[in-house]
Scaffold this active site. Structure first.
Site, PDB file in Angstrom:
ATOM      1  N   ARG A  73      40.770  50.276  83.826  1.00 47.66           N
ATOM      2  CA  ARG A  73      40.239  51.403  83.160  1.00 47.66           C
ATOM      3  C   ARG A  73      39.200  51.347  81.990  1.00 47.66           C
ATOM      4  O   ARG A  73      39.490  50.382  81.029  1.00 47.66           O
ATOM      5  CB  ARG A  73      41.214  52.314  82.837  1.00 47.66           C
ATOM      6  CG  ARG A  73      41.103  53.858  82.882  1.00 47.66           C
ATOM      7  CD  ARG A  73      42.127  54.544  82.775  1.00 47.66           C
ATOM      8  NE  ARG A  73      42.905  55.214  84.016  1.00 47.66           N
ATOM      9  CZ  ARG A  73      43.890  56.014  83.858  1.00 47.66           C
ATOM     10  NH1 ARG A  73      44.106  56.669  82.861  1.00 47.66           N
ATOM     11  NH2 ARG A  73      44.437  56.252  85.005  1.00 47.66           N
ATOM     12  N   SER A 175      41.843  59.566  85.952  1.00 48.15           N
ATOM     13  CA  SER A 175      42.883  60.407  85.813  1.00 48.15           C
ATOM     14  C   SER A 175      42.552  61.739  84.737  1.00 48.15           C
ATOM     15  O   SER A 175      41.509  62.254  85.095  1.00 48.15           O
ATOM     16  CB  SER A 175      44.326  59.733  85.515  1.00 48.15           C
ATOM     17  OG  SER A 175      45.387  60.705  85.575  1.00 48.15           O
ATOM     18  N   ASP A 332      46.106  67.769  86.693  1.00 48.64           N
ATOM     19  CA  ASP A 332      45.080  67.259  85.921  1.00 48.64           C
ATOM     20  C   ASP A 332      44.128  66.715  86.757  1.00 48.64           C
ATOM     21  O   ASP A 332      44.017  67.047  87.853  1.00 48.64           O
ATOM     22  CB  ASP A 332      45.475  65.846  85.072  1.00 48.64           C
ATOM     23  CG  ASP A 332      46.137  64.773  86.153  1.00 48.64           C
ATOM     24  OD1 ASP A 332      46.186  64.887  87.315  1.00 48.64           O
ATOM     25  OD2 ASP A 332      46.322  63.671  85.743  1.00 48.64           O
ATOM     26  N   ASP A 334      42.755  64.528  88.519  1.00 52.33           N
ATOM     27  CA  ASP A 334      42.798  63.780  89.853  1.00 52.33           C
ATOM     28  C   ASP A 334      44.235  64.033  90.377  1.00 52.33           C
ATOM     29  O   ASP A 334      44.709  63.580  91.524  1.00 52.33           O
ATOM     30  CB  ASP A 334      42.853  62.211  89.492  1.00 52.33           C
ATOM     31  CG  ASP A 334      44.293  61.691  88.843  1.00 52.33           C
ATOM     32  OD1 ASP A 334      44.631  62.335  88.009  1.00 52.33           O
ATOM     33  OD2 ASP A 334      44.586  60.457  88.994  1.00 52.33           O
ATOM     34  N   ARG A 337      49.307  64.643  88.143  1.00 53.40           N
ATOM     35  CA  ARG A 337      50.243  65.171  87.197  1.00 53.40           C
ATOM     36  C   ARG A 337      50.161  66.511  86.946  1.00 53.40           C
ATOM     37  O   ARG A 337      49.197  67.302  87.626  1.00 53.40           O
ATOM     38  CB  ARG A 337      49.847  64.385  85.821  1.00 53.40           C
ATOM     39  CG  ARG A 337      50.082  62.952  85.619  1.00 53.40           C
ATOM     40  CD  ARG A 337      49.121  62.416  84.814  1.00 53.40           C
ATOM     41  NE  ARG A 337      49.703  62.120  83.403  1.00 53.40           N
ATOM     42  CZ  ARG A 337      49.149  62.913  82.192  1.00 53.40           C
ATOM     43  NH1 ARG A 337      48.167  63.614  82.580  1.00 53.40           N
ATOM     44  NH2 ARG A 337      49.662  63.073  81.091  1.00 53.40           N
ATOM     45  N   GLU A 434      58.129  60.348  84.931  1.00 56.55           N
ATOM     46  CA  GLU A 434      57.926  59.861  83.467  1.00 56.55           C
ATOM     47  C   GLU A 434      57.449  61.078  82.760  1.00 56.55           C
ATOM     48  O   GLU A 434      57.041  62.054  83.140  1.00 56.55           O
ATOM     49  CB  GLU A 434      56.619  58.797  83.642  1.00 56.55           C
ATOM     50  CG  GLU A 434      55.543  59.456  83.902  1.00 56.55           C
ATOM     51  CD  GLU A 434      54.531  58.214  84.171  1.00 56.55           C
ATOM     52  OE1 GLU A 434      54.623  57.016  83.997  1.00 56.55           O
ATOM     53  OE2 GLU A 434      53.176  58.521  84.668  1.00 56.55           O
ATOM     54  N   LYS A 448      53.222  59.113  91.360  1.00 58.39           N
ATOM     55  CA  LYS A 448      53.437  60.819  90.891  1.00 58.39           C
ATOM     56  C   LYS A 448      52.366  61.421  91.670  1.00 58.39           C
ATOM     57  O   LYS A 448      51.165  61.040  92.094  1.00 58.39           O
ATOM     58  CB  LYS A 448      53.133  60.683  89.339  1.00 58.39           C
ATOM     59  CG  LYS A 448      51.784  60.071  88.820  1.00 58.39           C
ATOM     60  CD  LYS A 448      52.028  59.998  87.303  1.00 58.39           C
ATOM     61  CE  LYS A 448      50.811  59.405  86.660  1.00 58.39           C
ATOM     62  NZ  LYS A 448      50.843  57.693  86.518  1.00 58.39           N
TER      63      LYS A 448
END
Length: 616
Positions: A73, A175, A332, A334, A337, A434, A448
Site C-alpha cells: 500500500r 480500502s 467504507d 471497498d 468494513r 477486529e 472482513k
C-alpha cells in the site's frame, strides 16, 4: 537493483546536466526511464531530474514497497516505492514467478483480479487500469485470469479465489485510506490473505523480476485473450446465495417498518448492499445520493473512513432524519468494513464503535445458532475469534455460554488463516472481528466483509424492533448479562523510529534489566505479554501462545482491576497506538465508576509508560 545494459533511448537524460553523482540513483533513474511506458509517471521523474530534485528522486526510486497488514500500500505516483503501472507490473511478475514455483497446476487453475474505484488523473493511474495490467502480465504467460468486468467489494476476490479454485488473487484497493493511495492485496488459494513466509518470498521474487517482460505492458490482451474470463455474474449470484446461510428471519424482514439509510462512501458498495437487502427480504435501503456513485476524490468527506464517526457521517445522518430512518449503515470505499449509527429517543445519534458492534454481533450470531442448531450440534465445537487488540467481550460471552473464543495477532490475515485451521478440524466459526470495524459473520468469505455485516445489522435491528428494543438497549442487555466492556483506543504520532524503540526497550528493562513493570502508577500489573520477544508471564512456560512478531513492537498488560491495555506500533503509519479496556464482571454495573477507573488507568499509562513529555 542490477544495472541494465540495454540500449537506452533516454540516455541523454543520464548525462550532464542531469547526472546526479550518486551511482545507485543514476542506475535507478536509468531503469525507470527505460521501463516506464506510462507517459504521465515518466514525465514526473523527468521533471524532477530537470529540476535537480535529487532528494525526492532518491525517496521515490531508491526503495521498494513491502507487504504490510494489508498487502502493498502506498501513494499513487512515479517511483519504485509508489503504486503505479510499473510497480504493479513488477509485483505481478514476482507473483507469477512465486506461484509457478508453488503450484504445478497454476496454468490450469488460474488467478483472480478485482479492483475498486480509486484513481489519480495526474498519474493516469486507476484501480481498473492497474487490474488490467495485472491481468496482462499473467495472460502473456498463458495463465487463465478471472478479471472482474467492473468494480467489486474486496471480499468478492477471496470469495472468488475459493469458489473458482484459483491458486491466488489480487484486489487493487487502498480500502479507506486517503484518496492519494492505492494498494495490491494478495489472497492465497485458501481465500485468506497471505501471511509469512509467502509475503517475504513474493518480495524476493519481485526483486528478481524488476525488468518488464515482453508482453507485460500489453493490456490489449484483456480484450483479446481467450484465457481471460469475467467471473462477475457467477460470483455475485453465488455470493448472494451463500448470504442466505446467515439470514434467519426473512419473513420478519419483509414486514419490518424500520427504514435504513446506506452510504457507500463514494466507493463500490451501493449495488451490492442493495442486492444483499433483497436477498434478506428487505425493501432496499435509502442511498445517500451524493455518495452513492464512485468518486475517486471522495469529494463530500474529509477522509473516506467511516470509523471517524459522526463528522464523516454527516450527510447520511441528515438524510436519515429527513426520511424518518432510525438506522444508518456505512460501508467504507471497498465495502469490507461497516459503521452503524442509530437515532436515540432524545434526537441524538449513537455511532457504535467496532467493539460495541462486535458485542451485538457476538450475541446475535450465537443466539441464532442456538435457535437453529440441529439436535446433535455441540456448543463445544463452536468458535468466535478476535484480534488481540479488540474487545474481550466475545471471551466473556464464550465463558458463560460454553463455546470457544480465540485471539489472533492484529490484522484480518491472521483471523483468516486461523479459521482455515479450525474448519479443517471440523469446527464451526460463527463470527470474527477486529476493533477497526472489520466483521465476518459466518465463513463463506475468509476476510472482513461490510456487505454481509450491513444486512445482518439490519436483520438484528428489525428483529429487536418487534420487541420494541433498540440496538443501544440490546447492547446494554449484553453488557448486563456478560459484564461491561468499556474500551478506548487512541494513538500518538511518533516520527522517530529510535524514540519508538527506546520507549519499548524501557518497558522491557523497567526497574532493573530484563524486568517488566509491576505497577503502572498505582495500578498493579497481573500479567505481561510481549509479542515482539515471545514472552508471556501468564503461561506456565512463560512463552506467548500467539506467534512472535519481531518486526513490530507490541506489549500487553493485564491489570489486577480487570483492565487490559496494549501498546503497539502501527503497521502502516508513524504511530504508537494504545488500546485499553475495562472488562468488568456482570455484578459491576456502575458504568460511571468503570469509565472513571479506565480514564485514570489510561492517564497513568501515558504518563508512566509512553511519557510524551519526556525526551527519549
Amino acid at each position: 537493483m542490477a544495472e541494465n545494459t540495454e540500449g537506452d533511448l533516454n540516455s541523454n537524460l543520464l548525462h550532464a546536466p542531469y547526472h546526479t553523482g550518486d551511482p545507485q540513483l543514476d542506475t535507478a533513474i536509468g531503469q525507470w526511464l527505460r521501463w516506464d511506458k506510462n507517459p504521465k509517471t515518466k514525465e514526473q521523474i523527468e521533471n524532477l531530474l530537470r529540476n535537480g530534485m535529487n532528494k525526492e528522486l532518491r525517496d521515490r526510486l531508491c526503495c521498494r514497497m513491502t507487504f504490510g497488514t494489508a498487502g502493498l500500500r502506498s501513494a499513487m505516483g512515479a517511483g519504485f516505492c509508489y503504486i503505479n503501472d510499473l510497480t504493479v507490473i513488477q509485483s505481478t511478475q514476482g507473483m507469477y514467478k512465486y506461484l509457478e514455483r508453488c503450484f504445478s497446476d497454476f496454468k490450469q487453475r488460474g488467478f483472480v483480479v478485482g479492483y475498486d474505484t480509486r484513481g489519480q488523473v495526474t498519474s493516469s493511474c486507476s484501480s481498473q487500469r492497474l487490474a488490467k495490467l495485472t491481468a496482462a502480465v499473467l495472460l502473456a504467460k498463458d495463465v487463465p485470469v478471472y478479471l472482474f468486468s467492473r468494480y467489486v467489494p474486496t471480499p468478492f476476490v477471496p470469495y472468488a479465489v475459493q469458489k473458482l479454485k484459483a491458486v491466488a488473487g489480487v484486489m487493487i484497493t487502498a480500502s479507506h485510506n486517503r484518496k492519494e493511495d492505492n494498494g495490491y492485496k494478495v489472497y492465497w488459494e485458501t481465500g485468506a490473505q497471505i501471511t509469512s513466509p509467502h509475503d517475504k518470498e513474493i518480495l524476493k521474487c519481485i526483486e528478481e523480476c524488476v525488468e518488464p517482460w515482453n508482453g507485460s505492458w500489453n493490456d490489449n490482451l484483456v480484450d483479446t485473450s481467450p484465457l481471460k474470463r469475467d467471473p462477475l455474474q457467477d460470483i455475485c449470484r453465488r455470493y448472494m446465495e451463500d448470504l442466505k446461510k446467515i439470514c434467519f428471519y426473512r419473513e420478519l424482514n419483509s414486514k419490518t417498518t424500520l427504514k435504513f439509510v446506506h452510504t457507500s462512501f463514494h466507493g463500490v458498495g451501493h449495488d451490492y448492499v442493495q442486492l444483499a437487502f433483497k436477498v434478506f427480504g428487505f425493501k432496499p435501503p435509502i442511498p445517500v445520493p451524493e455518495q452513492k456513485d464512485p468518486d475517486p476524490d471522495f469529494s463530500t468527506v474529509k477522509c473516506p473512513n467511516p470509523e471517524e464517526g459522526e463528522s464523516v457521517l454527516e450527510l447520511s445522518l441528515r438524510l436519515a432524519e429527513k426520511e424518518n430512518a432510525r438506522i444508518v449503515l456505512a460501508t467504507d470505499p471497498d465495502a469490507d468494513r461497516l459503521a452503524a449509527a442509530e437515532l436515540q429517543e432524545n434526537g441524538s445519534w449513537k455511532v457504535f464503535t467496532g467493539n460495541e458492534l462486535a458485542a451485538l454481533f457476538g450475541w446475535w450470531m450465537f443466539d441464532c445458532w442456538k435457535k437453529n442448531k440441529s439436535r446433535n450440534a455441540d456448543v463445544k465445537n463452536v468458535y468466535m475469534l478476535a484480534t488481540t487488540v479488540s474487545s474481550k467481550i466475545l471471551k466473556a460471552i464464550a465463558l458463560k455460554e460454553g463455546f470457544h473464543f480465540e485471539e489472533t495477532l492484529p490484522g484480518f490475515k491472521w483471523i483468516g488463516s486461523r479459521i482455515i485451521d479450525l474448519l479443517e478440524n471440523g469446527k464451526e466459526v460463527l463470527f470474527a472481528f477486529e476493533e477497526s470495524i472489520g466483521f465476518l459473520c459466518g465463513t463463506s468469505v475468509l476476510d472482513k466483509d461490510g456487505v454481509s455485516a450491513a444486512v445482518v445489522v439490519a436483520e438484528m435491528a428489525s428483529y429487536l424492533e418487534t420487541m420494541n428494543i433498540t440496538l443501544k438497549q440490546q447492547l446494554v442487555k449484553v453488557y448486563e448479562k456478560y459484564g461491561y466492556h468499556i474500551s478506548k483506543t487512541s494513538y500518538f504520532l511518533c516520527y522517530e523510529p529510535s524514540t519508538i524503540k527506546s520507549i519499548f526497550e524501557r518497558l522491557r528493562n523497567f526497574d532493573s534489566p530484563k524486568e517488566y513493570p509491576k505497577f503502572c502508577g498505582t495500578f498493579a500489573i497481573l500479567h505481561v505479554r510481549d509479542i515482539t520477544t515471545g514472552y508471556d508471564s501468564s503461561q506456565p512456560n512463560k512463552k506467548s501462545v500467539l506467534p512472535v512478531s519481531k518486526n513490530s513492537q507490541m506489549i500487553t498488560f493485564t491489570f489486577q482491576n480487570g483492565c487490559v491495555a496494549t501498546l503497539r506500533t502501527s503497521g502502516t503509519e508513524p504511530k504508537i497506538k494504545y488500546y485499553a479496556e475495562m472488562c468488568a464482571s456482570p455484578d459491576q454495573s456502575d458504568t460511571a465508576l468503570l469509565e472513571e477507573e479506565l480514564k485514570k488507568l489510561i492517564d497513568a499509562l501515558i504518563e508512566n509508560f509512553l511519557q510524551p513529555k519526556e525526551k527519549h
